[in-house]
Write an enzyme that holds these catalytic residues in place. Structure first.
Site, PDB file in Angstrom:
ATOM      1  N   ASP A 191     -10.529   1.841  -3.205  1.00 48.38           N
ATOM      2  CA  ASP A 191     -10.988   1.645  -1.835  1.00 48.38           C
ATOM      3  C   ASP A 191     -12.504   1.655  -1.748  1.00 48.38           C
ATOM      4  OD1 ASP A 191      -8.540   1.312  -0.667  1.00 48.38           O
ATOM      5  OD2 ASP A 191      -8.334   3.374   0.029  1.00 48.38           O
ATOM      6  N   ASP A 221       0.828  -1.204   0.000  1.00 48.93           N
ATOM      7  CA  ASP A 221       0.000   0.000   0.000  1.00 48.93           C
ATOM      8  C   ASP A 221       0.865   1.258   0.000  1.00 48.93           C
ATOM      9  OD1 ASP A 221      -2.333   1.459  -0.020  1.00 48.93           O
ATOM     10  OD2 ASP A 221      -3.154   0.567   1.804  1.00 48.93           O
TER      11      ASP A 221
END
Length: 716
Positions: A536, A466
């Site tokens: 997301d 990430d």
């Protein structure tokens, strides 16, 4: 041979099975003569030179234009000499044709598995006064309508040069009757398709954020007027790069169009010392004479098989469950094992532990950089948890964010200078974190050793990598003053070096890229990590647009897509589990919720979804995608996946909102063999491929919101 050279006429003809690209020399300048459908190798191309042979530089369609000598349009490069002047003039010096495709030093790029797949033309340009040599490289794939372009700068003189602009490709089109298509958006709203008509003046997309960004993707296409999904000429441009980029069109007063793409020139320069060189990232150009859809499928096949690498390139990707939206930071070993145990009952293959397992990470305000297990939450450490997960028949995966550092961390207290920063200026935090300075070898070495220790001691088979903030205060304590504007690019080069080391050392690990969702969904990252977390935003309705838009250039095998809980954590929407499942099964399928909270009915449906996906995932991940109806144009969305031999297909249809007295819905399919008959699995109905593509597939009437359907077709 895919490259034909007529030396006496100064013409270079690059040719694939369905495309030609022609360059001609005009007064020592490489000029762009043609890009489009295939021309015969023996064709007389003299006529292409006639319209451009006697014009001024401001009218000449150059292959790599400069500014300052008569061309007032956007230049492809600019160099500053030691005396402060910025005028250079590159002239043709020679050429070289080689079989195959060379690698780019320190940069990701598309590749060949055998030299026979492609040929490469290198045009050598020189400015004798500045002692600057520029090599324009064009690789044409013989069986694909693809040209990969890059540029190398070499300082052959005794003085230092400063590159202030160094783009990867420039193409001058003879007309402006085109639309520019690109992907725009924001966090949780990535890959929204924008299409606008070209008009006189400049139109640009870019990123100054240090990553390719949620706001714009490093991709754009020019589509001829009237071109749509299935017909018309389309010219695609995709940059194999993960940092600041720019792509720009300029329509001049004479109705011609210049398109450029490459590194963002804003806040960029590169010091070229005597004997030094600079390599630009690669631009991948695709031609389609059959609309946007064929352009996309060309990119999909190329990126799936000649950009992605490693053990998982051609493998079916595992079905996973991720604990993030199930627990966030509040978990312990027993809770995680319980989720894994429920996953095993459903047939799930991989459990992924997300953020919160290291340091004292109870919220997102600490511990990034301290890659040591938190024994408060995991008393037996990661190895114990992985063993428990493996005991249920699932493999073990892990989340990391190795490019970041928390001010509240042992690493920052020991090395406060290891972050990107400018002395005397405040250090801007986002999500209570700073960015590690990946231009520094010792920083990269620390991260390599920290992660290698975990990967070597814990049976990790999947890593979610990430990155949750943009770059600010872009400066490096290690670089001298005259190289500070190199920092952003050197950061990306450092990242690539680290990823090459890690993926080479741990080839058994499936790496997935993530950047607060799709903030760094680009070809550069796919070179190291064959899939990316698409967004997301896990809401199924929003994902219709996000996954549809992403598919303009990226294959389904590169898209992470999960079923999450309702109400959805991003938009609060309630959608049926069947609808959420059908959307997620159009990518790399998984769940991101607490499986222990499923009702018995939900468990049975999820079990059926998992079993179904195992039977179709090779088709989804390796098949050819046909977009049938766009969520950007109405209430309905549809797409389908077709096998290479056209004997199997999978059709997905989605309707968001119900309407009273709906019209009869016939869905026109694509990509089938019109001469074959197809049986719809589970129904026994048989239809001809020609009928399905020209008359359509009749869809049932269902009166409720959020309706989805899946149709599995097999040739008789």
């Amino acid at each position: 041979m895919a490259i034909w050279v007529q030396e006496d006429k100064g013409i270079f003809h690059l040719q694939s099975t369905g495309m030609s690209y022609v360059i001609g020399l005009v007064n020592g300048y490489p000029a762009h003569l043609y890009w489009g459908g295939r021309l015969r190798e023996g064709s007389n191309l003299d006529g292409l030179l006639l319209p451009v042979a006697h014009g001024s530089l401001d009218r000449l369609p150059q292959e790599y234009p400069q500014y300052g000598t008569g061309d007032f349009r956007v230049p492809a490069y600019q160099a500053k000499l030691e005396d402060g002047t910025r005028v250079t003039e590159l002239r043709y010096s020679g050429y070289r044709v080689t079989e195959g495709k060379p690698e780019l030093a320190g940069l990701p790029s598309v590749y060949v598995e055998s030299p026979e797949e492609a040929d490469t033309l290198e045009l050598i340009l020189k400015d004798d006064y500045a002692k600057l040599t520029v090599k324009l490289r064009y690789t044409v794939y013989k069986e694909r309508n693809v040209i990969a372009r890059s540029v190398e700068f070499v300082n052959d003189g005794p003085d230092t040069l400063q590159l202030q602009r160094a783009l990867s490709a420039s193409v001058d089109f003879p007309a402006a009757d085109m639309d520019m298509i690109y992907l725009s958006g924001a966090w949780s709203r990535e890959a929204q398709i924008t299409r606008r008509r070209l008009e006189q003046g400049n139109s640009a997309i870019q990123s100054r954020r240090g990553m390719s960004s949620h706001q714009h993707n490093p991709f754009a296409a020019l589509a001829k007027a009237g071109a749509d999904e299935n017909q018309g000429e389309v010219f695609g441009f995709s940059l194999v790069y993960s940092g600041n980029f720019e792509a720009e069109t300029e329509v001049d007063p004479f109705g011609t169009t210049r398109f450029t793409i490459g590194l963002n020139s804003f806040d960029f320069s590169w010091k070229l010392e005597p004997g030094g060189y600079f390599q630009t990232p690669e631009a991948v150009m695709v031609y389609s004479g059959q609309g946007i859809g064929e352009m996309s499928r060309t990119y999909h096949r190329l990126y799936r098989t000649r950009l992605c690498r490693g053990e998982y390139r051609d493998k079916e990707r595992p079905i996973l469950v991720n604990n993030w939206e199930a627990t966030y930071f509040d978990f312990n070993t027993d809770k995680l094992e319980a989720i894994a145990a429920e996953g095993a009952k459903l047939g799930i293959e991989l459990f992924v532990l997300d953020d919160g397992w290291f340091g004292k990470r109870d919220a997102d305000n600490s511990s990034l950089g301290d890659w040591v297990e938190d024994l408060r939450k995991l008393p037996g450490g990661l190895a114990d948890l992985a063993q428990r997960v493996n005991g249920h028949g699932l493999k073990f995966g892990l989340w990391v964010e190795p490019e970041m550092i928390s001010p509240d961390s042992d690493l920052y207290r020991s090395h406060p200078d290891w972050c990107l920063h400018v002395p005397g200026r405040r250090r801007s935090e986002a999500r209570w974190q700073l960015v590690l300075d990946y231009t520094r070898a010792e920083v990269r070495q620390y991260i390599f050793e920290s992660l290698s220790r975990i990967f070597s001691s814990v049976p990790v088979t999947y890593i979610k990598w990430d990155m949750n903030r943009c770059l600010t205060e872009i400066g490096s304590a290690q670089l001298p003053a005259d190289r500070q504007e190199e920092t952003a690019h050197r950061y990306v080069l450092g990242l690539y070096e680290l990823l090459e080391r890690l993926t080479s050392a741990f080839p058994h690990i499936l790496f997935e890229s993530c950047c607060s969702g799709g903030g760094r969904f680009d070809p550069g990252m796919l070179y190291y990590m064959p899939q990316t977390w698409t967004s997301d935003d896990t809401d199924a309705v929003e994902r219709l647009k996000i996954q549809y838009g992403t598919s303009l250039v990226y294959p389904a095998s590169s898209m992470g897509a999960h079923v999450s809980a309702v109400p959805n954590h991003q938009v609060g929407r309630f959608t049926p589990l069947s609808f959420r499942g059908d959307v997620a099964m159009s990518g790399n399928f998984g769940y991101e919720l607490d499986l222990t909270k499923f009702t018995p009915e939900e468990k049975e449906l999820a079990k059926a979804q998992v079993a179904n996906y195992k039977g179709i995932r090779s088709l989804v991940q390796q098949g050819n995608l046909y977009r049938l109806e766009s969520p950007f144009e109405g209430n309905d969305t549809a797409w389908m996946f077709v096998s290479d031999d056209q004997r199997e297909a999978l059709v997905y249809y989605f309707r968001v909102l119900a309407m009273p007295h709906p019209p009869r819905k016939m869905l026109l399919l694509g990509g089938l063999n019109p001469d074959l008959d197809y049986r719809i699995e589970g129904s026994g109905e048989v239809y001809g491929g020609d009928c399905l593509m020209q008359a359509g597939l009749l869809l049932p009437e269902v009166q409720r919101d959020f309706v989805s359907g899946c149709y599995h077709l097999k040739a008789e």
